[in-house]
Design a protein around this motif. Structure first.
Motif, PDB file in Angstrom:
ATOM      1  N   CYS A  43       0.910  -1.338   0.097  1.00  0.00           N
ATOM      2  CA  CYS A  43      -0.151   0.241  -0.034  1.00  0.00           C
ATOM      3  C   CYS A  43       1.041   1.368  -0.116  1.00  0.00           C
ATOM      4  CB  CYS A  43      -0.999  -0.161   1.294  1.00  0.00           C
ATOM      5  SG  CYS A  43      -1.950   1.394   1.372  1.00  0.00           S
ATOM      6  N   CYS A  44       2.062   1.226   0.739  1.00  0.00           N
ATOM      7  CA  CYS A  44       2.924   2.549   1.034  1.00  0.00           C
ATOM      8  C   CYS A  44       3.526   2.585  -0.518  1.00  0.00           C
ATOM      9  CB  CYS A  44       3.959   2.206   1.935  1.00  0.00           C
ATOM     10  SG  CYS A  44       2.948   2.687   3.588  1.00  0.00           S
ATOM     11  N   ALA A  50       1.545   7.078  -6.652  1.00  0.00           N
ATOM     12  CA  ALA A  50       0.466   8.152  -6.686  1.00  0.00           C
ATOM     13  C   ALA A  50       0.977   9.436  -6.189  1.00  0.00           C
ATOM     14  CB  ALA A  50      -0.779   7.726  -5.672  1.00  0.00           C
ATOM     15  N   ILE A  51       1.763   9.853  -5.361  1.00  0.00           N
ATOM     16  CA  ILE A  51       2.324  11.036  -4.929  1.00  0.00           C
ATOM     17  C   ILE A  51       3.112  11.430  -6.025  1.00  0.00           C
ATOM     18  CG2 ILE A  51       3.999  12.304  -3.326  1.00  0.00           C
ATOM     19  CD1 ILE A  51       3.023  10.329  -1.016  1.00  0.00           C
ATOM     20  N   PHE A  60      -0.947  19.182  -6.215  1.00  0.00           N
ATOM     21  CA  PHE A  60      -0.359  19.339  -4.984  1.00  0.00           C
ATOM     22  C   PHE A  60      -1.140  19.242  -3.911  1.00  0.00           C
ATOM     23  CE2 PHE A  60       2.095  22.320  -7.675  1.00  0.00           C
ATOM     24  CZ  PHE A  60       3.305  21.554  -7.908  1.00  0.00           C
ATOM     25  N   ASP A  61      -2.487  19.335  -3.864  1.00  0.00           N
ATOM     26  CA  ASP A  61      -3.400  19.281  -2.852  1.00  0.00           C
ATOM     27  C   ASP A  61      -3.608  17.613  -2.983  1.00  0.00           C
ATOM     28  OD1 ASP A  61      -4.064  21.833  -2.269  1.00  0.00           O
ATOM     29  OD2 ASP A  61      -5.686  22.237  -3.469  1.00  0.00           O
ATOM     30  N   LEU A  62      -3.842  17.111  -3.735  1.00  0.00           N
ATOM     31  CA  LEU A  62      -3.978  15.429  -4.157  1.00  0.00           C
ATOM     32  C   LEU A  62      -2.667  14.933  -3.349  1.00  0.00           C
ATOM     33  CD1 LEU A  62      -5.737  15.014  -7.182  1.00  0.00           C
ATOM     34  CD2 LEU A  62      -6.818  14.820  -4.719  1.00  0.00           C
ATOM     35  N   ALA A  63      -1.375  15.404  -3.671  1.00  0.00           N
ATOM     36  CA  ALA A  63      -0.385  15.029  -3.293  1.00  0.00           C
ATOM     37  C   ALA A  63      -0.143  14.966  -1.855  1.00  0.00           C
ATOM     38  CB  ALA A  63       0.934  15.679  -3.986  1.00  0.00           C
ATOM     39  N   LYS A  64      -0.844  16.100  -1.325  1.00  0.00           N
ATOM     40  CA  LYS A  64      -0.486  16.611   0.108  1.00  0.00           C
ATOM     41  C   LYS A  64      -1.431  15.352   0.961  1.00  0.00           C
ATOM     42  CE  LYS A  64       0.386  21.251   0.129  1.00  0.00           C
ATOM     43  NZ  LYS A  64       0.005  22.739   0.202  1.00  0.00           N
ATOM     44  N   ILE A  67       0.395  12.146   1.028  1.00  0.00           N
ATOM     45  CA  ILE A  67       1.601  12.196   1.901  1.00  0.00           C
ATOM     46  C   ILE A  67       0.907  12.174   3.345  1.00  0.00           C
ATOM     47  CG2 ILE A  67       3.200  13.734   3.082  1.00  0.00           C
ATOM     48  CD1 ILE A  67       3.679  14.863   0.074  1.00  0.00           C
ATOM     49  N   ASP A  68      -0.221  12.559   3.441  1.00  0.00           N
ATOM     50  CA  ASP A  68      -0.529  12.469   5.014  1.00  0.00           C
ATOM     51  C   ASP A  68      -1.178  10.809   4.999  1.00  0.00           C
ATOM     52  OD1 ASP A  68      -0.514  14.981   5.897  1.00  0.00           O
ATOM     53  OD2 ASP A  68      -2.464  15.656   5.211  1.00  0.00           O
ATOM     54  N   ALA A  69      -1.663  10.329   4.333  1.00  0.00           N
ATOM     55  CA  ALA A  69      -2.102   8.987   4.438  1.00  0.00           C
ATOM     56  C   ALA A  69      -1.115   8.166   4.171  1.00  0.00           C
ATOM     57  CB  ALA A  69      -3.010   8.431   3.056  1.00  0.00           C
TER      58      ALA A  69
END
Length: 116
Positions: A43-44, A50-51, A60-64, A67-69
């Protein structure tokens, strides 16, 4: 709501144990931990892909969010790895105890036995 369902599912997976009545053994425990750990590692890797994809596209919002996930998954992987280490350590102490009961001298050490 989705997060609560995911947490409940993870907890259920951790507690899942199957009993093989024919062979009189329990299926689960360590095998389930190893399977969960492998799944989380995969998963990681997918999250990292995906990032990278979102960064290339400029999302960048989706990337952030990813990153949190990824951070949460990494924390969960650390907890799983600690559980696996504890299980292995307990298993070694159990084996050493059984050997001592048979009259064999055994000792479990805390240090890594690497050649370096």
């Amino acid at each position: 709501m989705l997060g609560q369902l995911q947490n409940a599912y993870r907890q259920a997976l951790r507690n899942l144990v199957f009993v093989d009545f024919v062979n009189k053994k329990v299926i689960g425990g360590f095998d389930v931990l190893e399977l969960e750990l492998a799944k989380e590692n995969a998963c990681c890797k997918d999250l990292i892909t995906a990032i990278n994809h979102h960064f290339r596209r400029g999302d960048f919002d989706l990337a952030k969010e990813r990153i949190d996930a990824l951070r949460k998954r990494a924390d969960y992987i650390n907890r799983l790895e600690n559980q696996v280490k504890a299980y292995r350590r307990n298993k070694l102490f159990e084996i050493a105890s059984q050997l001592e009961k048979r009259g064999k001298e055994s000792k479990v050490v805390k240090y890594d036995a690497s050649p370096s």
